[in-house]
Design an enzyme around this catalytic site. Structure first.
Site, short mmCIF file in Angstrom:
data_model
loop_
_atom_site.label_atom_id
_atom_site.label_comp_id
_atom_site.label_asym_id
_atom_site.label_seq_id
_atom_site.Cartn_x
_atom_site.Cartn_y
_atom_site.Cartn_z
N HIS A 1 23.08 79.58 11.88
CA HIS A 1 22.78 78.46 10.99
C HIS A 1 22.58 78.94 9.56
O HIS A 1 22.00 80.01 9.32
CB HIS A 1 21.53 77.71 11.46
CG HIS A 1 21.45 76.31 10.94
ND1 HIS A 1 21.02 76.03 9.67
CD2 HIS A 1 21.80 75.13 11.49
CE1 HIS A 1 21.07 74.72 9.47
NE2 HIS A 1 21.54 74.15 10.56
N HIS A 2 23.06 78.14 8.63
CA HIS A 2 23.01 78.53 7.22
C HIS A 2 21.58 78.60 6.69
O HIS A 2 21.34 79.18 5.63
CB HIS A 2 23.83 77.53 6.38
CG HIS A 2 24.42 78.14 5.15
ND1 HIS A 2 24.10 79.40 4.68
CD2 HIS A 2 25.31 77.64 4.26
CE1 HIS A 2 24.77 79.65 3.57
NE2 HIS A 2 25.50 78.59 3.28
#
Length: 479
Positions: free
Chosen positions: A143-144
């Site tokens: 996930h960013h």
């Protein structure tokens, strides 16, 4: 508990079902050398799994969950996951015959299109078998909110080696995390944070006013010198590949010679990033020509910029800003187009240095998750970007990688393709990573807006070929 801050929290809040905010990488691995080449796929899977298991403690964030505050009153916090199990995150898979580029690209697209489970640490890895020449692949999706392009390289390095023999790492301590915090604990955390927020809000707004004033003065100076200011948000033209993004995605990998990119940069006094932008510009320009579209002005790219201080590349989280660069797609001559892109990038860098992304990150810190999440989902739900100009046309990110070989559990990494996140309204993301003597492009696009992504990759290749031909002609003329 460790609170999410700034852009980390924003990437969680802005996620929608059609635009999951994660990044990824696909590593293509040669078979292990020597006697190891006789090992079965099951043995190879076990080897890679063992390396990942033994090194997880080197990246503590991979065993942490994002716990949301009830009612979205404040940003989530990172906590150790007492239920963490590697097998929930590491999967074994295979691609159909013949296991070529097309099959692997399709698998990457499927993996990157699916959202991550919010009740677990926000990452997955796939060990993929069945590739041609006896190769395998390791695909990582993170996930960013955990990392950006620079910190992502450091996370990847934790599981890789500089030679076929896996290095020894310190034994990890016993995993004994505390229980998850209760809702009452989370609400008390939110209350104490909100009490301290008014002062921060005032200073952020003051910084914002000063930043706007500085940018206005800088742009007036550019105009007085006869230079063109960088594009602004929502000044990009409407195109057929900008619009409401669907949940169906496509991925296409492309590998180009780094020497060709450097040749064009050296002859025409441009950076590697400038040449990459020019290749993307040429590729999208040909796409629009094939679709019969004529734009009123040039395409605009959003180029992420790291704001990390020197020596902080190993810190996880997002320390990024962004600058808008004209892709000069309205310029016919490829060399003149590259010159125009170089100039636009130069003035955009000057402008970005005035605020270094601090104001954007501070605003993200102040925004309530409940509000930003609903707003993001509303924008997607009403298909807003089918009706208005996009903030920019394409995201183009470029990260410099190593010029030496990397190994994973005894297997040499022969190719390394990055995958960037897709934003609502922006139908294509181009992320680039240099490795050895190649420039590896990862093109990720909405299948509805850009079904012919393979053609765009060919157009980008052709655009580099044009620049190389012009560079060779220029060198020959001066010889």
């Amino acid at each position: 508990m460790r609170p999410l801050t700034g852009m980390d929290a924003a990437f969680l809040s802005l996620e929608t079902p059609t635009t999951p905010m994660h990044v990824g990488v696909a590593l293509v691995l040669d078979p292990p050398e020597g006697r190891r080449s006789l090992f079965s796929p099951s043995t190879r899977y076990a080897q890679i799994r063992r390396v990942i298991e033994q090194r997880l403690h080197l990246v503590p964030q991979l065993r942490q969950r994002a716990i949301r505050v009830p009612f979205g009153l404040h940003h989530p916090v990172w906590v150790d996951d007492p239920d963490f199990a590697l097998d929930d995150h590491l999967m074994r898979a295979s691609v159909p015959s013949p296991g070529a580029k097309a099959e692997l690209d399709a698998f990457v697209a499927a993996v990157m299109s699916r959202p991550l489970d919010p009740d677990r640490p926000l990452w997955e890895m796939y060990i993929v078998e069945g590739l041609e020449q006896g190769r395998s692949a390791l695909i990582a999706k993170v996930h960013h909110s955990i990392l950006d392009g620079v910190s992502g390289a450091s996370v990847l390095a934790a599981f890789l080696d500089l030679n076929p023999r896996s290095r020894l790492v310190p034994l990890h301590p016993a995993w004994n995390p505390d229980p998850l915090p209760s809702n009452a604990t989370m609400l008390r955390h939110a209350a104490s944070s909100l009490v301290r927020q008014p002062g921060g809000t005032l200073s952020t707004l003051q910084a914002g006013v000063e930043a706007v004033a500085d940018l206005g003065m800088h742009n007036r100076e550019l105009v007085s010198r006869g230079e063109k200011p960088p594009p602004g948000f929502f000044s990009a033209p409407r195109t057929s590949f900008n619009g409401a993004v669907s949940s169906r995605k496509r991925f296409c990998s492309l590998s180009l010679p780094l020497n060709d990119v450097k040749l064009a940069g050296r002859v025409f006094e441009a950076t590697v990033n400038d040449v990459v932008l020019a290749c993307v510009s040429g590729g999208l320009r040909r796409l629009l020509e094939a679709r019969g579209e004529e734009l009123d002005h040039a395409l605009v790219a959003m180029v992420p910029v790291s704001t990390r201080p020197d020596g902080a590349s190993g810190d996880l989280g997002n320390q990024i800003s962004g600058m808008l660069v004209s892709l000069a797609s309205d310029v016919d001559d490829p060399v003149q187009r590259l010159d125009a892109i170089s100039e636009s990038a130069r003035v955009a860098k000057e402008q970005e240095k005035l605020h270094r992304g601090r104001f954007i990150g501070d605003l993200a810190q102040l925004a309530l998750p409940a509000l930003t999440t609903r707003l993001a989902r509303a924008v997607a739900g009403i298909r807003l970007f089918d009706k208005m100009r996009p903030p920019f046309n394409v995201t183009v990110s470029s990260v410099r990688g190593p010029d030496f070989s990397l190994f994973c559990a005894g297997s040499r990494v022969v190719e390394l393709y990055p995958v960037g996140p897709m934003a609502e309204g922006i139908g294509v993301n181009v992320t680039v990573f240099s490795y050895l003597d190649r420039v590896q492009f990862g093109l990720f696009a909405c299948r509805k807006l850009l079904p012919e992504l393979d053609a765009v990759a060919l157009f980008i290749d052709d655009a580099l070929g044009e620049l190389v031909a012009c560079a060779l002609d220029a060198e020959g003329a001066t010889a």
